[in-house]
Write an enzyme that holds these catalytic residues in place. Structure first.
Site, PDB file in Angstrom:
ATOM      1  N   HIS A 126     -49.970 -68.823  86.170  1.00  0.00           N
ATOM      2  CA  HIS A 126     -49.721 -68.898  84.839  1.00  0.00           C
ATOM      3  C   HIS A 126     -50.166 -69.843  84.167  1.00  0.00           C
ATOM      4  O   HIS A 126     -50.197 -70.088  82.817  1.00  0.00           O
ATOM      5  CB  HIS A 126     -48.344 -68.525  84.364  1.00  0.00           C
ATOM      6  CG  HIS A 126     -47.852 -66.888  84.635  1.00  0.00           C
ATOM      7  ND1 HIS A 126     -48.572 -65.963  84.439  1.00  0.00           N
ATOM      8  CD2 HIS A 126     -47.014 -66.610  85.661  1.00  0.00           C
ATOM      9  CE1 HIS A 126     -48.080 -64.913  85.146  1.00  0.00           C
ATOM     10  NE2 HIS A 126     -46.906 -65.220  85.629  1.00  0.00           N
ATOM     11  N   ASP A 149     -44.211 -59.555  94.009  1.00  0.00           N
ATOM     12  CA  ASP A 149     -43.313 -58.772  93.005  1.00  0.00           C
ATOM     13  C   ASP A 149     -44.218 -57.453  92.819  1.00  0.00           C
ATOM     14  O   ASP A 149     -43.343 -56.904  91.848  1.00  0.00           O
ATOM     15  CB  ASP A 149     -43.197 -59.904  91.888  1.00  0.00           C
ATOM     16  CG  ASP A 149     -44.398 -60.562  91.442  1.00  0.00           C
ATOM     17  OD1 ASP A 149     -45.712 -60.019  91.688  1.00  0.00           O
ATOM     18  OD2 ASP A 149     -44.453 -61.221  90.390  1.00  0.00           O
ATOM     19  N   HIS A 190     -47.904 -59.903  87.878  1.00  0.00           N
ATOM     20  CA  HIS A 190     -48.349 -60.618  86.440  1.00  0.00           C
ATOM     21  C   HIS A 190     -49.724 -60.997  86.355  1.00  0.00           C
ATOM     22  O   HIS A 190     -50.268 -61.539  87.262  1.00  0.00           O
ATOM     23  CB  HIS A 190     -47.366 -61.528  86.068  1.00  0.00           C
ATOM     24  CG  HIS A 190     -45.600 -61.256  86.426  1.00  0.00           C
ATOM     25  ND1 HIS A 190     -45.122 -61.418  87.449  1.00  0.00           N
ATOM     26  CD2 HIS A 190     -45.142 -60.417  85.310  1.00  0.00           C
ATOM     27  CE1 HIS A 190     -43.863 -60.802  87.264  1.00  0.00           C
ATOM     28  NE2 HIS A 190     -43.873 -60.427  86.105  1.00  0.00           N
ATOM     29  N   ASP A 211     -50.755 -60.617  92.289  1.00  0.00           N
ATOM     30  CA  ASP A 211     -49.307 -60.558  91.690  1.00  0.00           C
ATOM     31  C   ASP A 211     -49.117 -59.741  90.746  1.00  0.00           C
ATOM     32  O   ASP A 211     -50.122 -59.226  90.048  1.00  0.00           O
ATOM     33  CB  ASP A 211     -49.269 -62.188  91.036  1.00  0.00           C
ATOM     34  CG  ASP A 211     -47.782 -62.426  90.728  1.00  0.00           C
ATOM     35  OD1 ASP A 211     -47.133 -63.083  91.566  1.00  0.00           O
ATOM     36  OD2 ASP A 211     -47.258 -61.991  89.457  1.00  0.00           O
TER      37      ASP A 211
HETATM   38  C1  FKS Z   1     -37.441 -63.819  81.623  1.00  0.00           C
HETATM   39  C2  FKS Z   1     -38.790 -63.136  81.200  1.00  0.00           C
HETATM   40  C3  FKS Z   1     -39.943 -63.768  81.660  1.00  0.00           C
HETATM   41  C4  FKS Z   1     -41.367 -64.185  83.527  1.00  0.00           C
HETATM   42  C5  FKS Z   1     -42.150 -63.523  84.627  1.00  0.00           C
HETATM   43  C6  FKS Z   1     -43.009 -64.671  85.250  1.00  0.00           C
HETATM   44  C7  FKS Z   1     -43.650 -64.161  86.588  1.00  0.00           C
HETATM   45  C8  FKS Z   1     -44.022 -65.462  87.380  1.00  0.00           C
HETATM   46  C9  FKS Z   1     -44.986 -64.775  88.590  1.00  0.00           C
HETATM   47  C10 FKS Z   1     -45.360 -66.024  89.384  1.00  0.00           C
HETATM   48  F1  FKS Z   1     -46.056 -65.765  90.295  1.00  0.00           F
HETATM   49  F2  FKS Z   1     -45.839 -66.891  88.569  1.00  0.00           F
HETATM   50  F3  FKS Z   1     -44.457 -66.664  90.099  1.00  0.00           F
HETATM   51  N1  FKS Z   1     -40.310 -63.484  82.867  1.00  0.00           N
HETATM   52  N2  FKS Z   1     -37.611 -65.229  81.052  1.00  0.00           N
HETATM   53  O1  FKS Z   1     -44.223 -64.125  89.223  1.00  0.00           O
HETATM   54  O2  FKS Z   1     -46.184 -64.471  87.879  1.00  0.00           O
HETATM   55 ZN    ZN Z   2     -45.586 -62.330  89.313  1.00  0.00          ZN
END
Ligand code: FKS
Ligand code: ZN
Length: 345
Positions: free
Chosen positions: A160, A285, A198, A196
């Protein structure tokens, strides 16, 4: 395959993040790496090596120098104001605000270099993030030096983080630093495949106008899933980069069949691109039991993913990203790596 790891990742241990209107313990915690390490050891994936130290100039090939200076000095600035708790941004220069004048006030600077308030900056964040990049670069050097594959067991994650912003638990974009280093050391073309849950908004942004690094991402549809504002299917690259960015947004709850259809299309594009190296942003995830995500992968799917990636027959660098069902993430990562090794020739 060889694994690069340092236990100093635990220098970054955020206390709390915002979640549904309250501050809750961070999901991205040091135990994640401990579980992955335990599982790769238990399954004899390969020898575990310490990282070498690299100059920050590698990081500055994909991140703005002023952003890197900010990260290096951030804790010093924050603690000089008498603060002892983690720093979280609370104000951002969106749209009509100016972002060409860097404010002096710390929280204003932090807002300028971030896009969410879920990424605590702690006393050890810079050291751990720099070390995560060193872990990644050490693994990248192994692959550049002729290893079939290597695994960067890095945290905090990276995908990110953009040219000049942190967010989503990420500070330095490890996958992007590695892809750029492959290029700088003679690879003509590099593909980054992000599996991932996300969207890898940071990696996409870094390479969006370039034809030498193809970025592909399979992820929860940003209409409902984090990071929300990027990762749609119509984002295909800009200028010289047009046709070198491929997003596969899938609705939350999508079937494994849909996920593998996307993977098959992505790997077909990678093959046609004929890259000299492949970087995998390996988030697990996508696991059915993940507490913050909504895909349905389990052991058979992780095995299938590893075999599918091996079939590309490319020098491959795996970089750890997300995955939060803490004990299980280790097994899920180990399944991918083991089946890759079994399928690799
Ligand atoms: C709680 C709601 C926001 C953020 C989710 C982030 C995911 C991170 C990820 C990484 F690989 F970068 F770790 N949620 N504040 O899993 O993509
Ligand atoms: Zn993620």
């Amino acid at each position: 395959m060889k694994i690069v790891y340092s236990d100093r990742h635990r220098l970054h241990a955020g206390q709390r993040e915002f979640y549904r209107g309250e501050l809750v313990p961070c999901f991205e915690k040091p135990e994640r790496a401990d579980f992955v390490l335990e599982a790769v050891k238990a399954r004899n994936i390969g020898p575990i090596l310490e990282p070498k130290e690299f100059s920050v100039s590698y990081i500055e090939r994909v991140h703005a120098a002023r952003y890197v200076r900010f990260l290096e000095k951030a804790w010093e600035m924050w603690s000089a104001l008498g603060n002892t708790k983690d720093a979280l941004p609370s104000v951002w220069p969106i749209r009509t605000f100016r972002d060409d004048v860097e404010p002096d006030y710390f929280i204003a600077k932090l807002g300028m270099y971030s896009y969410d308030n879920g990424t605590p900056l702690t006393s050890g964040s810079w050291s751990a993030a720099k070390l995560g990049a060193d872990v990644t670069l050490t693994a990248q050097q192994l692959v550049a030096g002729g290893e079939r594959a290597a695994f960067a067991l890095a945290r905090p994650p990276g995908h990110h983080a953009g040219p000049d912003f942190l967010g989503g638990y990420c500070f330095i974009n490890n996958a992007a630093v590695a892809a750029q280093t492959f290029r700088d050391q003679g690879a003509q073309r590099v593909a980054v495949l992000d599996v991932d849950y996300h969207h890898g908004n940071g990696t996409q942004t870094i390479f969006y106008e370039r034809a030498d690094v193809m970025f592909l991402s399979i992820h929860g549809d940003p209409k409902t899933e984090y990071p929300f504002y990027l990762g749609h299917a119509d984002e295909k690259g800009r200028g010289a980069g047009e046709g070198y960015n491929w997003n596969y947004p899938l609705p939350a709850g999508s079937s494994n069949a849909a996920w593998f259809d996307a993977l098959t299309d992505a790997t077909r594009r990678i093959s046609a691109f004929k890259p000299d190296a492949l970087v995998i942003s390996l988030g697990v995830d996508t696991f059915a039991e993940d507490p913050i995500s909504k895909f349905q992968l389990r052991e058979p799917e992780y095995l299938r993913l590893g075999a599918h990636l091996a079939a590309l027959e490319l020098p491959t660098l795996f970089v750890l990203e997300g995955g939060y069902a803490v004990a299980e993430i280790g097994h899920n990562v180990a399944h991918v790596l083991r089946s890759f090794d079994e399928g690799a020739s």
